[in-house]
Design a protein around this motif. Structure first.
Motif, PDB file in Angstrom:
ATOM      1  N   ALA A  53       0.827  -1.200   0.000  1.00  0.00           N
ATOM      2  CA  ALA A  53       0.000   0.000   0.000  1.00  0.00           C
ATOM      3  C   ALA A  53       0.865   1.256   0.000  1.00  0.00           C
ATOM      4  O   ALA A  53       2.030   1.221   0.370  1.00  0.00           O
ATOM      5  N   SER A  54       0.266   2.352  -0.447  1.00  0.00           N
ATOM      6  CA  SER A  54       0.935   3.652  -0.391  1.00  0.00           C
ATOM      7  C   SER A  54      -0.066   4.670   0.141  1.00  0.00           C
ATOM      8  O   SER A  54      -1.275   4.459   0.065  1.00  0.00           O
ATOM      9  N   ASP A  55       0.437   5.766   0.666  1.00  0.00           N
ATOM     10  CA  ASP A  55      -0.447   6.807   1.176  1.00  0.00           C
ATOM     11  C   ASP A  55      -1.325   7.376   0.065  1.00  0.00           C
ATOM     12  O   ASP A  55      -2.500   7.634   0.266  1.00  0.00           O
ATOM     13  N   ARG A  56      -0.750   7.573  -1.112  1.00  0.00           N
ATOM     14  CA  ARG A  56      -1.494   8.198  -2.210  1.00  0.00           C
ATOM     15  C   ARG A  56      -2.445   7.231  -2.903  1.00  0.00           C
ATOM     16  O   ARG A  56      -3.556   7.597  -3.266  1.00  0.00           O
ATOM     17  N   TYR A  57      -2.019   6.002  -3.127  1.00  0.00           N
ATOM     18  CA  TYR A  57      -2.786   5.068  -3.948  1.00  0.00           C
ATOM     19  C   TYR A  57      -3.459   3.949  -3.158  1.00  0.00           C
ATOM     20  O   TYR A  57      -4.093   3.082  -3.747  1.00  0.00           O
ATOM     21  N   GLY A  58      -3.333   3.953  -1.867  1.00  0.00           N
ATOM     22  CA  GLY A  58      -3.932   2.877  -1.076  1.00  0.00           C
ATOM     23  C   GLY A  58      -3.272   1.547  -1.400  1.00  0.00           C
ATOM     24  O   GLY A  58      -2.065   1.467  -1.559  1.00  0.00           O
ATOM     25  N   SER A  59      -4.080   0.517  -1.542  1.00  0.00           N
ATOM     26  CA  SER A  59      -3.556  -0.832  -1.767  1.00  0.00           C
ATOM     27  C   SER A  59      -3.389  -1.173  -3.243  1.00  0.00           C
ATOM     28  O   SER A  59      -2.982  -2.283  -3.565  1.00  0.00           O
ATOM     29  N   PHE A  60      -3.711  -0.269  -4.138  1.00  0.00           N
ATOM     30  CA  PHE A  60      -3.692  -0.514  -5.583  1.00  0.00           C
ATOM     31  C   PHE A  60      -4.736  -1.553  -5.991  1.00  0.00           C
ATOM     32  O   PHE A  60      -4.753  -2.013  -7.110  1.00  0.00           O
ATOM     33  N   ASN A  61      -5.622  -1.900  -5.094  1.00  0.00           N
ATOM     34  CA  ASN A  61      -6.661  -2.880  -5.376  1.00  0.00           C
ATOM     35  C   ASN A  61      -7.892  -2.125  -5.859  1.00  0.00           C
ATOM     36  O   ASN A  61      -8.424  -1.276  -5.152  1.00  0.00           O
ATOM     37  N   LEU A  62      -8.370  -2.460  -7.038  1.00  0.00           N
ATOM     38  CA  LEU A  62      -9.535  -1.779  -7.597  1.00  0.00           C
ATOM     39  C   LEU A  62     -10.828  -2.533  -7.331  1.00  0.00           C
ATOM     40  O   LEU A  62     -11.883  -2.129  -7.791  1.00  0.00           O
ATOM     41  N   GLY A  63     -10.757  -3.629  -6.601  1.00  0.00           N
ATOM     42  CA  GLY A  63     -11.967  -4.356  -6.240  1.00  0.00           C
ATOM     43  C   GLY A  63     -11.867  -5.837  -6.530  1.00  0.00           C
ATOM     44  O   GLY A  63     -10.899  -6.315  -7.107  1.00  0.00           O
ATOM     45  N   ASN A  64     -12.901  -6.533  -6.142  1.00  0.00           N
ATOM     46  CA  ASN A  64     -13.027  -7.966  -6.370  1.00  0.00           C
ATOM     47  C   ASN A  64     -14.034  -8.167  -7.498  1.00  0.00           C
ATOM     48  O   ASN A  64     -15.132  -7.599  -7.461  1.00  0.00           O
ATOM     49  N   LEU A  65     -13.692  -8.962  -8.488  1.00  0.00           N
ATOM     50  CA  LEU A  65     -14.567  -9.157  -9.640  1.00  0.00           C
ATOM     51  C   LEU A  65     -15.907  -9.800  -9.275  1.00  0.00           C
ATOM     52  O   LEU A  65     -16.847  -9.741 -10.062  1.00  0.00           O
ATOM     53  N   LYS A  66     -16.009 -10.370  -8.098  1.00  0.00           N
ATOM     54  CA  LYS A  66     -17.304 -10.889  -7.645  1.00  0.00           C
ATOM     55  C   LYS A  66     -18.247  -9.750  -7.288  1.00  0.00           C
ATOM     56  O   LYS A  66     -19.462  -9.903  -7.340  1.00  0.00           O
ATOM     57  N   ASP A  67     -17.693  -8.605  -6.907  1.00  0.00           N
ATOM     58  CA  ASP A  67     -18.504  -7.490  -6.433  1.00  0.00           C
ATOM     59  C   ASP A  67     -18.569  -6.320  -7.409  1.00  0.00           C
ATOM     60  O   ASP A  67     -19.485  -5.502  -7.327  1.00  0.00           O
ATOM     61  N   LEU A  68     -17.582  -6.218  -8.297  1.00  0.00           N
ATOM     62  CA  LEU A  68     -17.432  -5.037  -9.144  1.00  0.00           C
ATOM     63  C   LEU A  68     -16.903  -5.469 -10.505  1.00  0.00           C
ATOM     64  O   LEU A  68     -15.894  -6.164 -10.581  1.00  0.00           O
ATOM     65  N   SER A  69     -17.570  -5.067 -11.570  1.00  0.00           N
ATOM     66  CA  SER A  69     -17.086  -5.432 -12.903  1.00  0.00           C
ATOM     67  C   SER A  69     -15.848  -4.610 -13.251  1.00  0.00           C
ATOM     68  O   SER A  69     -15.567  -3.592 -12.618  1.00  0.00           O
ATOM     69  N   LEU A  70     -15.130  -5.040 -14.276  1.00  0.00           N
ATOM     70  CA  LEU A  70     -13.963  -4.278 -14.722  1.00  0.00           C
ATOM     71  C   LEU A  70     -14.371  -2.867 -15.138  1.00  0.00           C
ATOM     72  O   LEU A  70     -13.688  -1.899 -14.818  1.00  0.00           O
ATOM     73  N   VAL A  71     -15.494  -2.742 -15.835  1.00  0.00           N
ATOM     74  CA  VAL A  71     -15.964  -1.422 -16.261  1.00  0.00           C
ATOM     75  C   VAL A  71     -16.309  -0.569 -15.039  1.00  0.00           C
ATOM     76  O   VAL A  71     -15.921   0.595 -14.952  1.00  0.00           O
ATOM     77  N   GLU A  72     -17.013  -1.153 -14.071  1.00  0.00           N
ATOM     78  CA  GLU A  72     -17.367  -0.401 -12.862  1.00  0.00           C
ATOM     79  C   GLU A  72     -16.118   0.040 -12.097  1.00  0.00           C
ATOM     80  O   GLU A  72     -16.097   1.127 -11.525  1.00  0.00           O
ATOM     81  N   SER A  73     -15.091  -0.778 -12.112  1.00  0.00           N
ATOM     82  CA  SER A  73     -13.871  -0.417 -11.382  1.00  0.00           C
ATOM     83  C   SER A  73     -13.194   0.811 -11.981  1.00  0.00           C
ATOM     84  O   SER A  73     -12.469   1.517 -11.295  1.00  0.00           O
ATOM     85  N   THR A  74     -13.454   1.092 -13.256  1.00  0.00           N
ATOM     86  CA  THR A  74     -12.855   2.276 -13.888  1.00  0.00           C
ATOM     87  C   THR A  74     -13.575   3.565 -13.507  1.00  0.00           C
ATOM     88  O   THR A  74     -13.133   4.647 -13.865  1.00  0.00           O
ATOM     89  N   HIS A  75     -14.673   3.449 -12.786  1.00  0.00           N
ATOM     90  CA  HIS A  75     -15.424   4.625 -12.355  1.00  0.00           C
ATOM     91  C   HIS A  75     -15.177   4.974 -10.885  1.00  0.00           C
ATOM     92  O   HIS A  75     -15.814   5.881 -10.353  1.00  0.00           O
ATOM     93  N   THR A  76     -14.250   4.290 -10.269  1.00  0.00           N
ATOM     94  CA  THR A  76     -13.968   4.546  -8.856  1.00  0.00           C
ATOM     95  C   THR A  76     -12.969   5.688  -8.699  1.00  0.00           C
ATOM     96  O   THR A  76     -12.198   5.999  -9.609  1.00  0.00           O
ATOM     97  N   LYS A  77     -12.987   6.302  -7.526  1.00  0.00           N
ATOM     98  CA  LYS A  77     -12.028   7.369  -7.205  1.00  0.00           C
ATOM     99  C   LYS A  77     -10.598   6.828  -7.283  1.00  0.00           C
ATOM    100  O   LYS A  77      -9.695   7.510  -7.781  1.00  0.00           O
ATOM    101  N   GLN A  78     -10.406   5.629  -6.794  1.00  0.00           N
ATOM    102  CA  GLN A  78      -9.085   4.983  -6.812  1.00  0.00           C
ATOM    103  C   GLN A  78      -8.553   4.874  -8.246  1.00  0.00           C
ATOM    104  O   GLN A  78      -7.406   5.218  -8.525  1.00  0.00           O
ATOM    105  N   PHE A  79      -9.381   4.383  -9.162  1.00  0.00           N
ATOM    106  CA  PHE A  79      -8.950   4.234 -10.549  1.00  0.00           C
ATOM    107  C   PHE A  79      -8.642   5.592 -11.166  1.00  0.00           C
ATOM    108  O   PHE A  79      -7.640   5.752 -11.858  1.00  0.00           O
ATOM    109  N   ARG A  80      -9.507   6.569 -10.931  1.00  0.00           N
ATOM    110  CA  ARG A  80      -9.290   7.906 -11.515  1.00  0.00           C
ATOM    111  C   ARG A  80      -7.974   8.505 -11.036  1.00  0.00           C
ATOM    112  O   ARG A  80      -7.250   9.136 -11.806  1.00  0.00           O
ATOM    113  N   ARG A  81      -7.639   8.330  -9.754  1.00  0.00           N
ATOM    114  CA  ARG A  81      -6.367   8.845  -9.232  1.00  0.00           C
ATOM    115  C   ARG A  81      -5.195   8.152  -9.938  1.00  0.00           C
ATOM    116  O   ARG A  81      -4.249   8.806 -10.379  1.00  0.00           O
ATOM    117  N   LEU A  82      -5.254   6.823 -10.052  1.00  0.00           N
ATOM    118  CA  LEU A  82      -4.185   6.088 -10.736  1.00  0.00           C
ATOM    119  C   LEU A  82      -4.058   6.532 -12.185  1.00  0.00           C
ATOM    120  O   LEU A  82      -2.954   6.797 -12.678  1.00  0.00           O
TER     121      LEU A  82
END
Length: 153
Positions: A53-82
Motif C-alpha cells: 500500500a501507499s499513502d497516495r494510492y492505497g492498496s492498488f486494489n480496484l476491487g473484487n470481480l465478484k462485487d465489481l465489474s472491470l468497467v465499474e472499477s474504472t469509475h472509482t475514485k481509486q482508478f481515476r487517481r491512478l
C-alpha cells in the motif's frame, strides 16, 4: 487482511476463482505450473503490479470481480487517481524525452518505486534500459561498418 499458505497450485487457483482470495502469490515458479498459474496480475495500470500500500494510492486494489465489474472499477475514485497520475507522467515523458517513441512513457511500477508517484517521468530503469543502449547503438551506426582487410589466397 488475512493471509494463508495454499496447500497446492489448484488450491490457490480455486481460491482466486471463487473469490476467497483477491490474489494468489508466493507460488514457486516451475515450467509445469506456468501452464496453470499466472505469475503476474493481468489487470494493471501501465505495468503497476504492487502487493503493498501507499499513502497516495492505497492498496492498488480496484476491487473484487465478484462485487465489481472491470468497467465499474474504472469509475472509482481509486482508478481515476491512478489513471490521472499515470497520464500525467506519460504526458511529461512525451513532452520532454526524445526516447518517448521507444517506451511510450515508461513503466508505472518503475515510476512509483523510484519517485513514489505515477505522475513522474524519467526513471533509472528507462535511463539504463532504453536511453543508454539506444545511444550506444546510434553511435555505432553513425560510425559506419567496420573496416576490414581482405586477403587473397
Amino acid at each position: 487482511m488475512d493471509y494463508r499458505v495454499a496447500k497446492s497450485v489448484n488450491d490457490d487457483r480455486g481460491a482466486v476463482i471463487t473469490g476467497k482470495a483477491d490474489i494468489a502469490c508466493g507460488v514457486a515458479f516451475t515450467w509445469g505450473r506456468s501452464t496453470q498459474v499466472t505469475y503476474s496480475l493481468p489487470f494493471d495500470i501501465g505495468g503497476t503490479r504492487l502487493l503493498m500500500a501507499s499513502d497516495r494510492y492505497g492498496s492498488f486494489n480496484l476491487g473484487n470481480l465478484k462485487d465489481l465489474s472491470l468497467v465499474e472499477s474504472t469509475h472509482t475514485k481509486q482508478f481515476r487517481r491512478l489513471m490521472t497520475d499515470r497520464t500525467s507522467g506519460v504526458d511529461t515523458c512525451h513532452k520532454s524525452c526524445e526516447y518517448f517513441g521507444l517506451c511510450g512513457g515508461g513503466n508505472g511500477s518503475n515510476k512509483f518505486w523510484e519517485h513514489g508517484t505515477l505522475a513522474s517521468s524519467e526513471t533509472n530503469a528507462c535511463h539504463f534500459g532504453t536511453q543508454i543502449p539506444t545511444q550506444v547503438l546510434l553511435e555505432r551506426f553513425e560510425e559506419g561498418p567496420p573496416l576490414t582487410s581482405f586477403t587473397s589466397n
